[in-house]
Design a protein around this motif. Sequence first.
Motif, PDB file in Angstrom:
ATOM      1  N   ARG A 141       0.866  -1.177   0.000  1.00 28.05           N
ATOM      2  CA  ARG A 141       0.000   0.000   0.000  1.00 28.05           C
ATOM      3  C   ARG A 141       0.900   1.223   0.000  1.00 28.05           C
ATOM      4  O   ARG A 141       2.030   1.175   0.490  1.00 28.05           O
ATOM      5  N   MET A 142       0.376   2.329  -0.531  1.00 27.72           N
ATOM      6  CA  MET A 142       1.159   3.559  -0.521  1.00 27.72           C
ATOM      7  C   MET A 142       1.093   4.197   0.862  1.00 27.72           C
ATOM      8  O   MET A 142       0.135   4.013   1.599  1.00 27.72           O
ATOM      9  N   HIS A 143       2.106   5.021   1.147  1.00 27.66           N
ATOM     10  CA  HIS A 143       2.226   5.617   2.482  1.00 27.66           C
ATOM     11  C   HIS A 143       1.042   6.507   2.838  1.00 27.66           C
ATOM     12  O   HIS A 143       0.826   6.813   3.999  1.00 27.66           O
ATOM     13  N   GLU A 202      -2.036   5.692   2.142  1.00 27.52           N
ATOM     14  CA  GLU A 202      -3.234   4.841   2.249  1.00 27.52           C
ATOM     15  C   GLU A 202      -3.239   4.160   3.623  1.00 27.52           C
ATOM     16  O   GLU A 202      -2.218   4.155   4.316  1.00 27.52           O
ATOM     17  N   TYR A 252       3.606  -1.203   3.769  1.00 28.04           N
ATOM     18  CA  TYR A 252       3.781  -0.013   2.950  1.00 28.04           C
ATOM     19  C   TYR A 252       4.873  -0.232   1.908  1.00 28.04           C
ATOM     20  O   TYR A 252       5.873  -0.909   2.165  1.00 28.04           O
ATOM     21  N   ASN A 253       4.648   0.355   0.777  1.00 23.84           N
ATOM     22  CA  ASN A 253       5.635   0.334  -0.305  1.00 23.84           C
ATOM     23  C   ASN A 253       6.703   1.371   0.026  1.00 23.84           C
ATOM     24  O   ASN A 253       6.512   2.558  -0.190  1.00 23.84           O
ATOM     25  N   PRO A 288       9.193   5.089  -3.059  1.00 23.28           N
ATOM     26  CA  PRO A 288       9.630   6.427  -2.618  1.00 23.28           C
ATOM     27  C   PRO A 288      11.146   6.526  -2.431  1.00 23.28           C
ATOM     28  O   PRO A 288      11.738   7.557  -2.714  1.00 23.28           O
ATOM     29  N   GLY A 312       3.062   4.457  -9.278  1.00 26.58           N
ATOM     30  CA  GLY A 312       2.154   3.638  -8.483  1.00 26.58           C
ATOM     31  C   GLY A 312       2.662   2.254  -8.182  1.00 26.58           C
ATOM     32  O   GLY A 312       3.831   1.932  -8.370  1.00 26.58           O
ATOM     33  N   THR A 313       1.780   1.471  -7.702  1.00 22.53           N
ATOM     34  CA  THR A 313       2.081   0.095  -7.338  1.00 22.53           C
ATOM     35  C   THR A 313       1.235  -0.784  -8.242  1.00 22.53           C
ATOM     36  O   THR A 313       0.060  -0.493  -8.449  1.00 22.53           O
TER      37      THR A 313
END
Length: 405
Positions: free
Chosen positions: A181-183, A185, A193-194, A198, A215-216
């Motif tokens: 998940r992005m930071h 979210e 977290y991804n 970043p 994105g992911t």
Amino acid sequence: MVSITEALDLIHSNVKAVHTEILPIESSLGYVAAEHIHAKFDLPRFDNSAMDGYAVTMADAGGIIEPQPTIFAGDKSDTKVTKGCGVKIMTGAVIPDGADAVIPVEDTKESEEGIHLPQTIRRGANIRKRGEDIAKGERIVEAGDIIDAYSISQLASQGITHLRLYRKPVVTVFATGHELRMHYESVEDHQIYNSNAPTFIARSIELGCEARFTGTTADTMESIREQIAASLDSDLIITSGGVSVGDADFTKEAFFELGMEVLFEKVNIKPGKPTTVGRIGKSWIINLPGNPLAAAVNFELFARSIIRRLRGENRPYIAPVTTVCKRDISIKPGKYTLLLGKFDTDGFETLPKQGPGMVSPLKDADGMIAVTPQTEFIPAGSEVKFLPIHSQRGSAKSLSIFTSV
Ligand code: AMP
Ligand code: MG
């Protein structure tokens, strides 16, 4: 599978610099020069005073002079110096005709009779000669130099306003992984977290690229393919995750489907064996592992080398620093192993805690060592080749980066 050396050689012999653009010097910081720049005139432009003092002839040594009106820096003066008649002169002012030397104010004495000069006057004393700093025609910036504040001072001192630079390589970064998940979210307990994307965006910017985060992707061929297709206008695509042999590892397959030509697939390195480099059309691709530390150390060796080549740097090779090891290091032998560590005036020591899946060691590491497979134990005091992360300094020629005992 290739060795680290083969992988680096392949990168250096295949990756070429991006196109160029012309920018004003004020905007050139951190870019790489795409042309040699030569001095247009001598610097200093004219003989000038290095001190606030008196411009005098040698014939007046030990004598008294009557000073004429002061020449300031920036004055256009036609005053002449003759015996008995000196000129008060300020630092940077043009040396008047007839003067052999400048005597600093503090070496003179003033009385009603005039200015008393010392017994000996050395010819040329305190005179900065025309061209002694930079001679007309001298190369002040070389193609491939990284423009830093002091390159800008060379250019500005010559009145050079613009120069041709390699444009910043465009880097697209994406991560693959169903669990990511992005930071910004929210995450469930079974998700993470991804942090890789970043990281590599920030690092690419630090290394002089323009970076895009797109994105992911999910762990499906379709999702990854779509992302690749949307990234093919970049100079470099950096991915992490999905490159090993897991049941949800589709990254490489998706790149292959879209026609990736492989430069190398898998490296004899620990951690980071699955690292793969290839290209589709003009876009270079590096697939890094998902494990954050493994991905980062492979980024530093391989992605950074690609970036240095894309940028047109004339010192594109890793520049190891020979130093001593502060504490004993034990290594499981049999593989080329990267170990993160700290470096200071006293030498190098490895970080006590570093697993391929960790994030925390990266903030403490100044760099790493690359240890050869037969090296099992490095006693304190041994010489090691430290590979800095935070230094811009590269090498003009390929050097051995390995530590072996
Ligand atoms: P993979 O290479 O996809 O098998 O991932 C290896 C490990 O790295 C797994 O534990 C992943 O959850 C983790 N990982 C993968 N991608 C990332 C990422 N972008 N940020 C942080 N951890 C990741
Ligand atoms: Mg994965």
